[in-house]
Design a protein around this motif. Structure first.
Motif, PDB file in Angstrom:
ATOM      1  N   SER A 142       1.459   2.134   4.745  1.00 25.20           N
ATOM      2  CA  SER A 142       0.580   1.695   3.670  1.00 25.20           C
ATOM      3  C   SER A 142       1.239   2.076   2.350  1.00 25.20           C
ATOM      4  O   SER A 142       2.156   2.911   2.324  1.00 25.20           O
ATOM      5  N   VAL A 143       0.734   1.491   1.261  1.00 28.45           N
ATOM      6  CA  VAL A 143       1.136   2.034  -0.043  1.00 28.45           C
ATOM      7  C   VAL A 143       0.777   3.512  -0.101  1.00 28.45           C
ATOM      8  O   VAL A 143       1.391   4.297  -0.823  1.00 28.45           O
ATOM      9  N   HIS A 144      -0.207   3.910   0.724  1.00 26.34           N
ATOM     10  CA  HIS A 144      -0.605   5.321   0.772  1.00 26.34           C
ATOM     11  C   HIS A 144       0.352   6.154   1.624  1.00 26.34           C
ATOM     12  O   HIS A 144       0.130   7.350   1.804  1.00 26.34           O
ATOM     13  N   SER A 145       1.419   5.543   2.139  1.00 23.44           N
ATOM     14  CA  SER A 145       2.511   6.316   2.716  1.00 23.44           C
ATOM     15  C   SER A 145       3.337   6.973   1.611  1.00 23.44           C
ATOM     16  O   SER A 145       4.105   7.898   1.872  1.00 23.44           O
ATOM     17  N   LYS A 146       3.173   6.472   0.380  1.00 21.51           N
ATOM     18  CA  LYS A 146       4.008   6.919  -0.731  1.00 21.51           C
ATOM     19  C   LYS A 146       3.214   7.427  -1.925  1.00 21.51           C
ATOM     20  O   LYS A 146       3.749   8.131  -2.778  1.00 21.51           O
ATOM     21  N   GLU A 147       1.953   7.039  -1.992  1.00 20.62           N
ATOM     22  CA  GLU A 147       1.100   7.457  -3.094  1.00 20.62           C
ATOM     23  C   GLU A 147      -0.243   7.907  -2.522  1.00 20.62           C
ATOM     24  O   GLU A 147      -0.553   7.666  -1.372  1.00 20.62           O
ATOM     25  N   ALA A 148      -1.040   8.543  -3.370  1.00 19.98           N
ATOM     26  CA  ALA A 148      -2.357   9.014  -2.945  1.00 19.98           C
ATOM     27  C   ALA A 148      -3.454   8.314  -3.729  1.00 19.98           C
ATOM     28  O   ALA A 148      -3.229   7.793  -4.815  1.00 19.98           O
ATOM     29  N   SER A 149      -4.638   8.300  -3.149  1.00 23.84           N
ATOM     30  CA  SER A 149      -5.837   7.820  -3.817  1.00 23.84           C
ATOM     31  C   SER A 149      -6.976   8.769  -3.491  1.00 23.84           C
ATOM     32  O   SER A 149      -6.975   9.399  -2.422  1.00 23.84           O
ATOM     33  N   PRO A 150      -7.966   8.891  -4.374  1.00 19.36           N
ATOM     34  CA  PRO A 150      -9.119   9.739  -4.065  1.00 19.36           C
ATOM     35  C   PRO A 150      -9.845   9.256  -2.822  1.00 19.36           C
ATOM     36  O   PRO A 150      -9.802   8.074  -2.480  1.00 19.36           O
ATOM     37  N   LEU A 151     -10.477  10.178  -2.126  1.00 23.24           N
ATOM     38  CA  LEU A 151     -11.370   9.926  -0.996  1.00 23.24           C
ATOM     39  C   LEU A 151     -10.641   9.624   0.307  1.00 23.24           C
ATOM     40  O   LEU A 151     -11.274   9.411   1.333  1.00 23.24           O
ATOM     41  N   LYS A 152      -9.311   9.616   0.306  1.00 19.72           N
ATOM     42  CA  LYS A 152      -8.563   9.163   1.482  1.00 19.72           C
ATOM     43  C   LYS A 152      -7.603  10.233   2.006  1.00 19.72           C
ATOM     44  O   LYS A 152      -6.487   9.937   2.418  1.00 19.72           O
ATOM     45  N   SER A 153      -8.044  11.480   2.018  1.00 24.27           N
ATOM     46  CA  SER A 153      -7.133  12.570   2.380  1.00 24.27           C
ATOM     47  C   SER A 153      -6.516  12.390   3.758  1.00 24.27           C
ATOM     48  O   SER A 153      -5.295  12.542   3.936  1.00 24.27           O
ATOM     49  N   ASN A 181      11.341   1.300  11.446  1.00 23.25           N
ATOM     50  CA  ASN A 181      11.026   1.188  10.023  1.00 23.25           C
ATOM     51  C   ASN A 181       9.509   1.204   9.836  1.00 23.25           C
ATOM     52  O   ASN A 181       8.755   1.058  10.796  1.00 23.25           O
ATOM     53  N   VAL A 182       9.097   1.373   8.598  1.00 21.79           N
ATOM     54  CA  VAL A 182       7.671   1.433   8.265  1.00 21.79           C
ATOM     55  C   VAL A 182       7.334   0.306   7.301  1.00 21.79           C
ATOM     56  O   VAL A 182       7.994   0.149   6.259  1.00 21.79           O
ATOM     57  N   ILE A 183       6.322  -0.472   7.641  1.00 21.42           N
ATOM     58  CA  ILE A 183       5.798  -1.500   6.741  1.00 21.42           C
ATOM     59  C   ILE A 183       4.677  -0.871   5.925  1.00 21.42           C
ATOM     60  O   ILE A 183       3.776  -0.236   6.482  1.00 21.42           O
ATOM     61  N   CYS A 184       4.722  -1.046   4.609  1.00 18.87           N
ATOM     62  CA  CYS A 184       3.744  -0.407   3.724  1.00 18.87           C
ATOM     63  C   CYS A 184       2.975  -1.463   2.932  1.00 18.87           C
ATOM     64  O   CYS A 184       3.346  -1.816   1.802  1.00 18.87           O
ATOM     65  N   PRO A 185       1.902  -2.006   3.520  1.00 22.71           N
ATOM     66  CA  PRO A 185       1.126  -3.029   2.817  1.00 22.71           C
ATOM     67  C   PRO A 185       0.306  -2.435   1.671  1.00 22.71           C
ATOM     68  O   PRO A 185      -0.089  -1.259   1.701  1.00 22.71           O
ATOM     69  N   THR A 252       7.684  -1.890   1.154  1.00 21.93           N
ATOM     70  CA  THR A 252       6.360  -2.052   0.556  1.00 21.93           C
ATOM     71  C   THR A 252       6.108  -3.510   0.199  1.00 21.93           C
ATOM     72  O   THR A 252       6.956  -4.159  -0.421  1.00 21.93           O
ATOM     73  N   ALA A 253       4.946  -4.023   0.594  1.00 26.09           N
ATOM     74  CA  ALA A 253       4.514  -5.383   0.244  1.00 26.09           C
ATOM     75  C   ALA A 253       3.118  -5.275  -0.337  1.00 26.09           C
ATOM     76  O   ALA A 253       2.138  -5.185   0.399  1.00 26.09           O
ATOM     77  N   SER A 254       3.018  -5.225  -1.665  1.00 28.59           N
ATOM     78  CA  SER A 254       1.738  -4.859  -2.272  1.00 28.59           C
ATOM     79  C   SER A 254       1.422  -5.575  -3.581  1.00 28.59           C
ATOM     80  O   SER A 254       0.558  -5.131  -4.325  1.00 28.59           O
ATOM     81  N   HIS A 255       2.124  -6.663  -3.888  1.00 26.16           N
ATOM     82  CA  HIS A 255       1.957  -7.321  -5.186  1.00 26.16           C
ATOM     83  C   HIS A 255       2.182  -6.338  -6.333  1.00 26.16           C
ATOM     84  O   HIS A 255       1.567  -6.444  -7.390  1.00 26.16           O
ATOM     85  N   GLY A 256       3.067  -5.374  -6.102  1.00 26.41           N
ATOM     86  CA  GLY A 256       3.417  -4.431  -7.167  1.00 26.41           C
ATOM     87  C   GLY A 256       2.483  -3.247  -7.314  1.00 26.41           C
ATOM     88  O   GLY A 256       2.658  -2.448  -8.237  1.00 26.41           O
ATOM     89  N   TRP A 257       1.467  -3.119  -6.413  1.00 25.31           N
ATOM     90  CA  TRP A 257       0.562  -1.963  -6.514  1.00 25.31           C
ATOM     91  C   TRP A 257       1.353  -0.677  -6.463  1.00 25.31           C
ATOM     92  O   TRP A 257       1.078   0.276  -7.195  1.00 25.31           O
ATOM     93  N   SER A 258       2.344  -0.658  -5.604  1.00 27.60           N
ATOM     94  CA  SER A 258       3.273   0.471  -5.534  1.00 27.60           C
ATOM     95  C   SER A 258       4.684  -0.066  -5.664  1.00 27.60           C
ATOM     96  O   SER A 258       5.027  -1.073  -5.057  1.00 27.60           O
ATOM     97  N   MET A 259       5.500   0.597  -6.456  1.00 24.40           N
ATOM     98  CA  MET A 259       6.882   0.180  -6.638  1.00 24.40           C
ATOM     99  C   MET A 259       7.855   1.290  -6.309  1.00 24.40           C
ATOM    100  O   MET A 259       8.983   1.309  -6.769  1.00 24.40           O
ATOM    101  N   THR A 260       7.431   2.243  -5.475  1.00 26.07           N
ATOM    102  CA  THR A 260       8.331   3.331  -5.098  1.00 26.07           C
ATOM    103  C   THR A 260       9.187   2.935  -3.910  1.00 26.07           C
ATOM    104  O   THR A 260       8.847   2.035  -3.159  1.00 26.07           O
TER     105      THR A 260
END
Length: 260
Positions: A142-153, A181-185, A252-260
């Motif tokens: 997920s994009v959350h493989s590389k970034e964090a968001s509240p409520l999703k520990s 490999n890891v797909i990060c939607p 990462t495939a996220s429409h730019g939500w994450s660019m790491t």
């Protein structure tokens, strides 16, 4: 790109991203095991694929947190088709809560499905891949493989963990012809994401519309959801890639939500 005569197992494939990948793989020439907790749903999905590609799909009951079920499911695929060339570890759920209110039972459930499931399915298929000195394992991060968001520990922790597991298997499996490999939607509007909209609206004290526009899509370059077909195309590319040049990576495939 084609997957002619390849044998794939896709977990959580009765619906959503998993089903889209299974359909895309069948269209590319693979035979696909639809592995899902719900056998009736898996059978319905397999029947739909077989209607378009006769003999291309097989339904398999699989709770990815149960080692015996995982081993039995993989054994059924090997008995039916002879081997396993591709594993897509896709099964997953979502539970949202702030850390201080996150039930320990929910935490363990989240990590079991995402991490234990990835480990157990990989462990089950690797001997077959090693024996033939070829194979591909793809983890659904997920994009959350590389970034964090509240409520999703728990979700963020699990998705980060998949990166480590993938890289380790890449190191161990590379000399034996196995890539991982890891797909990060980004946010894909599946039932899992739909469920989060009212939950996050309640926890964050904002409207459901703001959850979609600001939380889910606010960081994208175009305000668009990623689609299941987008992710299926990424999964096809990674599975069909011809060498170890692309292993131990995350895409990462996220429409730019994450660019790491």
């Amino acid at each position: 790109m084609t997957l002619d005569n390849k044998i794939a197992i896709v977990t959580g494939a009765a619906s959503g991203i998993g089903l889209a990948i299974a359909k895309r793989y069948a269209a590319a020439g693979a035979r696909v095991a639809i592995a899902d907790l719900k056998l009736d749903a898996a059978q319905a999905a397999a029947d739909g694929i077989n209607a378009d590609h006769p003999g291309a799909a097989l339904a398999v009951a699989m709770d990815v947190t149960d080692e015996d079920q995982v081993n039995a499911g993989v054994a059924k695929v090997v008995e039916t088709w002879g081997t396993v060339d591709i594993l897509i570890s896709n099964a997953g759920i979502q539970i949202v809560n702030p850390v201080e209110l996150f039930a320990f039972a929910d935490w363990k459930k989240m990590l079991a499905i995402h991490l234990d499931g990835a480990f157990l399915t990989s462990k089950a298929v690797l001997p077959h891949m090693y024996a033939q000195r070829s194979g591909t394992i793809l983890f659904m991060g997920s994009v959350h493989s590389k970034e964090a968001s509240p409520l999703k520990s728990a979700y963020v922790t699990a998705k980060h963990g998949l990166l480590g597991l993938s890289r380790t298997i890449a190191k161990e499996g590379g000399p034996k012809g196995v890539r991982t490999n890891v797909i990060c939607p980004g946010f894909v509007r599946t039932p899992l994401v739909e469920k989060q909209i009212p939950e996050q609206a309640k926890e964050l004290g904002i409207s459901e519309e703001d959850v979609v526009k600001k939380v889910m899509l606010g960081q994208t370059v175009d305000g668009e959801f990623t689609t299941v077909d987008d992710i299926a195309e990424v999964a096809l590319f990674l599975a069909a890639f011809p060498s170890n040049a692309l292993t131990g990576q995350s895409l990462t495939a996220s429409h730019g939500w994450s660019m790491t």
